[in-house]
Design a protein around this motif. Structure first.
Motif, PDB file in Angstrom:
ATOM      1  N   SER A 272       0.639  -1.046  -0.125  1.00 41.66           N
ATOM      2  CA  SER A 272       0.005   0.001  -0.056  1.00 41.66           C
ATOM      3  C   SER A 272       0.767   1.380   0.088  1.00 41.66           C
ATOM      4  O   SER A 272       0.616   2.174  -0.571  1.00 41.66           O
ATOM      5  CB  SER A 272      -1.031  -0.037   1.231  1.00 41.66           C
ATOM      6  N   ALA A 273       2.055   1.276   0.764  1.00 39.83           N
ATOM      7  CA  ALA A 273       2.785   2.370   0.920  1.00 39.83           C
ATOM      8  C   ALA A 273       3.523   2.257  -0.612  1.00 39.83           C
ATOM      9  O   ALA A 273       3.687   3.482  -1.130  1.00 39.83           O
ATOM     10  CB  ALA A 273       3.859   2.084   1.932  1.00 39.83           C
ATOM     11  N   ALA A 274       4.093   1.357  -1.127  1.00 38.89           N
ATOM     12  CA  ALA A 274       4.689   1.366  -2.326  1.00 38.89           C
ATOM     13  C   ALA A 274       3.725   1.773  -3.507  1.00 38.89           C
ATOM     14  O   ALA A 274       4.341   2.742  -4.218  1.00 38.89           O
ATOM     15  CB  ALA A 274       5.095  -0.117  -2.759  1.00 38.89           C
ATOM     16  N   SER A 275       2.593   1.712  -3.435  1.00 47.90           N
ATOM     17  CA  SER A 275       1.708   2.105  -4.595  1.00 47.90           C
ATOM     18  C   SER A 275       1.716   3.503  -4.327  1.00 47.90           C
ATOM     19  O   SER A 275       1.322   4.276  -5.334  1.00 47.90           O
ATOM     20  CB  SER A 275       0.227   1.375  -4.456  1.00 47.90           C
ATOM     21  N   CYS A 276       1.442   4.149  -3.268  1.00 48.31           N
ATOM     22  CA  CYS A 276       1.374   5.553  -2.792  1.00 48.31           C
ATOM     23  C   CYS A 276       2.672   6.194  -3.366  1.00 48.31           C
ATOM     24  O   CYS A 276       2.449   7.386  -4.006  1.00 48.31           O
ATOM     25  CB  CYS A 276       1.089   5.888  -1.601  1.00 48.31           C
ATOM     26  N   VAL A 277       3.651   5.647  -3.189  1.00 45.41           N
ATOM     27  CA  VAL A 277       5.142   6.499  -3.627  1.00 45.41           C
ATOM     28  C   VAL A 277       5.000   6.511  -5.269  1.00 45.41           C
ATOM     29  O   VAL A 277       5.254   7.385  -5.725  1.00 45.41           O
ATOM     30  CB  VAL A 277       6.190   5.390  -3.081  1.00 45.41           C
ATOM     31  N   LEU A 278       4.666   5.413  -5.718  1.00 43.27           N
ATOM     32  CA  LEU A 278       4.783   5.077  -7.140  1.00 43.27           C
ATOM     33  C   LEU A 278       3.677   6.372  -7.939  1.00 43.27           C
ATOM     34  O   LEU A 278       4.128   6.976  -8.877  1.00 43.27           O
ATOM     35  CB  LEU A 278       4.482   3.716  -7.823  1.00 43.27           C
ATOM     36  N   ASP A 279       2.735   6.402  -7.072  1.00 45.32           N
ATOM     37  CA  ASP A 279       1.721   7.425  -7.561  1.00 45.32           C
ATOM     38  C   ASP A 279       2.343   8.807  -7.662  1.00 45.32           C
ATOM     39  O   ASP A 279       2.120   9.615  -8.498  1.00 45.32           O
ATOM     40  CB  ASP A 279       0.332   7.357  -6.945  1.00 45.32           C
ATOM     41  N   GLN A 280       2.888   8.985  -6.497  1.00 50.43           N
ATOM     42  CA  GLN A 280       3.782  10.530  -6.533  1.00 50.43           C
ATOM     43  C   GLN A 280       4.589  10.738  -7.543  1.00 50.43           C
ATOM     44  O   GLN A 280       4.993  11.574  -8.145  1.00 50.43           O
ATOM     45  CB  GLN A 280       4.038  10.760  -5.154  1.00 50.43           C
ATOM     46  N   MET A 281       5.513   9.507  -7.623  1.00 44.45           N
ATOM     47  CA  MET A 281       6.560   9.798  -8.693  1.00 44.45           C
ATOM     48  C   MET A 281       5.847   9.906 -10.181  1.00 44.45           C
ATOM     49  O   MET A 281       6.465  10.674 -11.022  1.00 44.45           O
ATOM     50  CB  MET A 281       7.009   8.248  -8.769  1.00 44.45           C
ATOM     51  N   ALA A 282       4.872   9.490 -10.262  1.00 42.23           N
ATOM     52  CA  ALA A 282       4.026   9.398 -11.817  1.00 42.23           C
ATOM     53  C   ALA A 282       3.472  10.845 -11.848  1.00 42.23           C
ATOM     54  O   ALA A 282       2.904  11.239 -12.920  1.00 42.23           O
ATOM     55  CB  ALA A 282       3.227   8.267 -11.834  1.00 42.23           C
ATOM     56  N   ALA A 283       3.415  11.635 -10.749  1.00 45.30           N
ATOM     57  CA  ALA A 283       2.498  12.820 -10.977  1.00 45.30           C
ATOM     58  C   ALA A 283       3.281  13.902 -12.113  1.00 45.30           C
ATOM     59  O   ALA A 283       4.436  14.004 -12.166  1.00 45.30           O
ATOM     60  CB  ALA A 283       2.500  13.381  -9.765  1.00 45.30           C
ATOM     61  N   GLU A 284       2.327  14.396 -12.724  1.00 43.53           N
ATOM     62  CA  GLU A 284       2.888  15.432 -13.748  1.00 43.53           C
ATOM     63  C   GLU A 284       4.006  16.478 -13.067  1.00 43.53           C
ATOM     64  O   GLU A 284       3.641  17.178 -12.364  1.00 43.53           O
ATOM     65  CB  GLU A 284       1.831  16.142 -14.512  1.00 43.53           C
ATOM     66  N   GLY A 285       5.173  16.457 -13.519  1.00 39.23           N
ATOM     67  CA  GLY A 285       6.013  17.554 -13.187  1.00 39.23           C
ATOM     68  C   GLY A 285       7.089  16.985 -12.158  1.00 39.23           C
ATOM     69  O   GLY A 285       7.965  17.624 -11.707  1.00 39.23           O
ATOM     70  N   PHE A 286       6.603  15.908 -11.350  1.00 44.23           N
ATOM     71  CA  PHE A 286       7.354  15.555 -10.194  1.00 44.23           C
ATOM     72  C   PHE A 286       8.862  15.213 -10.540  1.00 44.23           C
ATOM     73  O   PHE A 286       9.739  15.787  -9.878  1.00 44.23           O
ATOM     74  CB  PHE A 286       6.695  14.379  -9.627  1.00 44.23           C
ATOM     75  N   LEU A 287       9.233  14.333 -11.515  1.00 46.69           N
ATOM     76  CA  LEU A 287      10.483  13.965 -11.773  1.00 46.69           C
ATOM     77  C   LEU A 287      11.382  15.195 -12.329  1.00 46.69           C
ATOM     78  O   LEU A 287      12.588  15.061 -11.973  1.00 46.69           O
ATOM     79  CB  LEU A 287      10.564  12.912 -12.569  1.00 46.69           C
ATOM     80  N   SER A 288      10.706  15.989 -12.962  1.00 45.90           N
ATOM     81  CA  SER A 288      11.349  17.080 -13.505  1.00 45.90           C
ATOM     82  C   SER A 288      11.804  18.063 -12.335  1.00 45.90           C
ATOM     83  O   SER A 288      12.828  18.739 -12.476  1.00 45.90           O
ATOM     84  CB  SER A 288      10.512  17.843 -14.683  1.00 45.90           C
ATOM     85  N   SER A 289      11.082  18.070 -11.570  1.00 48.55           N
ATOM     86  CA  SER A 289      11.369  19.102 -10.350  1.00 48.55           C
ATOM     87  C   SER A 289      12.469  18.633  -9.506  1.00 48.55           C
ATOM     88  O   SER A 289      13.312  19.060  -8.911  1.00 48.55           O
ATOM     89  CB  SER A 289      10.027  19.236  -9.458  1.00 48.55           C
ATOM     90  N   VAL A 290      12.377  17.042  -9.470  1.00 46.41           N
ATOM     91  CA  VAL A 290      13.511  16.580  -8.716  1.00 46.41           C
ATOM     92  C   VAL A 290      14.870  16.524  -9.341  1.00 46.41           C
ATOM     93  O   VAL A 290      15.958  16.873  -8.970  1.00 46.41           O
ATOM     94  CB  VAL A 290      13.199  14.990  -8.864  1.00 46.41           C
ATOM     95  N   GLN A 291      14.790  16.601 -10.832  1.00 43.07           N
ATOM     96  CA  GLN A 291      16.071  16.784 -11.603  1.00 43.07           C
ATOM     97  C   GLN A 291      16.330  18.115 -11.327  1.00 43.07           C
ATOM     98  O   GLN A 291      17.681  18.548 -11.359  1.00 43.07           O
ATOM     99  CB  GLN A 291      15.810  16.296 -13.127  1.00 43.07           C
ATOM    100  N   ALA A 292      15.498  19.188 -11.458  1.00 43.32           N
ATOM    101  CA  ALA A 292      16.167  20.873 -11.115  1.00 43.32           C
ATOM    102  C   ALA A 292      16.616  21.016  -9.908  1.00 43.32           C
ATOM    103  O   ALA A 292      17.841  21.520  -9.877  1.00 43.32           O
ATOM    104  CB  ALA A 292      14.809  21.378 -11.402  1.00 43.32           C
TER     105      ALA A 292
END
Length: 376
Positions: A272-292
């Motif tokens: 259940s925790a992993a599913s929530c984590v992956l949903d946040q990773m997949a949110a629009e703009g999330f990983l681009s913000s991490v990269q920046a």
């Protein structure tokens, strides 16, 4: 007198509370966490994950793998997407690497695995045998046979070790415990091609580099390769114990009924925790913000620390950053902790920064102000 084995070098402080990216000890002192529990709480102490886990706790938190588990299917889909892979869930990075070693040997019918000097894959016997560090292996001989260690970023050294018994090559794309050393892109591409030509499986250990840590969901995406097997743990459930071994569907014949298993692996609470984590990773703009923000950390570190006489190199990928220094590591960690900043070490002479990947620029500035003071 403690009733515990003394196999950890523990600090005298105890953390009893957490909020966001901050920890609080039992004296009420606040610390900015630039360790993420050794790369585990990638999202900090995240309210959405907490809510999801609490909701699951109200229903059921464990069933054995004798029954259907829709959460395993859900998380596997979020990890794999359209790739032609299958998932096996376990409890830790070492367990996921053990599963990868077993799968590679059983599928190929071959015994030998090439890993790399200064690598780290875990402390269970198979994972420890794959680890190219004598300090990790000392006192636990005899190790599992069939493991040899090439020179990192040196394709010729890999070729010298290949034989007709070679089942797989196993590597980290950033050697974390080995000193925060990224793999060269051209080396990795050439290694992947070599494995394909020689019909050798390529195993990528993403235990520390995966789940957004390096700026993409998996570090191998930045190297433009497709491993036969990759392993995950640490940040996947943001602090709950989990591991995952992901392998190409063609390997499934080697992991049929009774070939491998786990009692707790992939239970509903951690999934259940992993599913929530992956949903946040997949949110629009999330990983681009991490990269920046990771780029900001790297550039600001170079600007504020790179010119110091006791800093010889700053390297890494994403939010896995190493500062090579002539300073005493233990004293440096303690000095930062005294000033309210939690950091880590790696190898013999590297300070390792593993902040939550949701850290803000202002928190990065706060951490670097402490490090400027400590290194100066």
């Amino acid at each position: 007198m403690s009733k515990l084995f003394q196999n950890y070098k523990r600090s005298s402080i105890e953390f009893v509370k957490a909020e966001g990216h901050n920890l609080f000890d039992n004296q009420g002192k606040k610390y900015l966490d630039f360790s993420s529990g050794i790369g585990v709480t990638n999202l900090g102490f995240n309210q959405a994950v907490l809510n999801q886990v609490q909701e699951q706790l109200q229903q059921i938190w464990h069933t054995p793998n004798l029954y259907q588990n829709s959460l395993q299917e859900e998380v596997a889909q979020k990890l794999i997407g359209d790739r032609d892979y299958l998932a096996f869930f376990c409890n830790s990075g070492a367990e996921s690497n053990e599963a990868a070693i077993k799968l590679a040997r059983k599928y190929t019918g071959k015994t030998d695995i090439i890993s790399f000097q200064n690598s780290f894959h875990g402390r269970t016997y198979g994972a420890m045998s794959a680890t190219g560090q004598t300090k990790i292996q000392a006192g636990f001989e005899h190790l599992l046979p069939g493991f040899s260690y090439a020179v990192y970023n040196d394709l010729a050294s890999v070729k010298e070790l290949i034989s007709d018994k070679t089942a797989a090559v196993m590597l980290e794309l950033v050697q974390g415990e080995g000193g925060v050393v990224p793999a060269d892109v051209q080396f990795v591409k050439a290694l992947s091609q070599l494995c394909q030509e020689k019909d050798i499986l390529l195993i990528v250990d993403e235990v520390q580099t995966g789940i957004g840590r390096t700026g993409s969901l998996f570090a191998f995406e930045q190297y433009d390769i497709e491993p036969d097997i990759f392993t995950l743990a640490k940040g996947l459930a943001n602090g709950l114990p989990i591991g995952a071994m992901i392998g190409k569907r063609k390997l499934s014949s080697a992991f049929g009924y009774g070939s491998h298993g786990t009692t707790f692996g992939g239970n509903k609470l951690v999934l259940s925790a992993a599913s929530c984590v992956l949903d946040q990773m997949a949110a629009e703009g999330f990983l681009s913000s991490v990269q920046a923000n990771a780029l900001y950390l790297k550039e600001a570190s170079e600007q504020k620390l790179g010119g110091l006489t006791n800093v010889s190199a700053i390297r890494g990928l994403g939010f896995l950053l190493g500062i090579q220094t002539s300073k005493n590591l233990d004293e440096t960690v303690q000095a930062a902790r005294d000033r309210g900043l939690i950091i880590l070490t790696a190898g013999q002479d590297v300070i390792r920064l593993l902040p939550p990947i949701t850290v803000s620029p202002s928190e990065i500035d706060q951490a670097l102000a402490v490090l400027q003071d400590v290194f100066a």
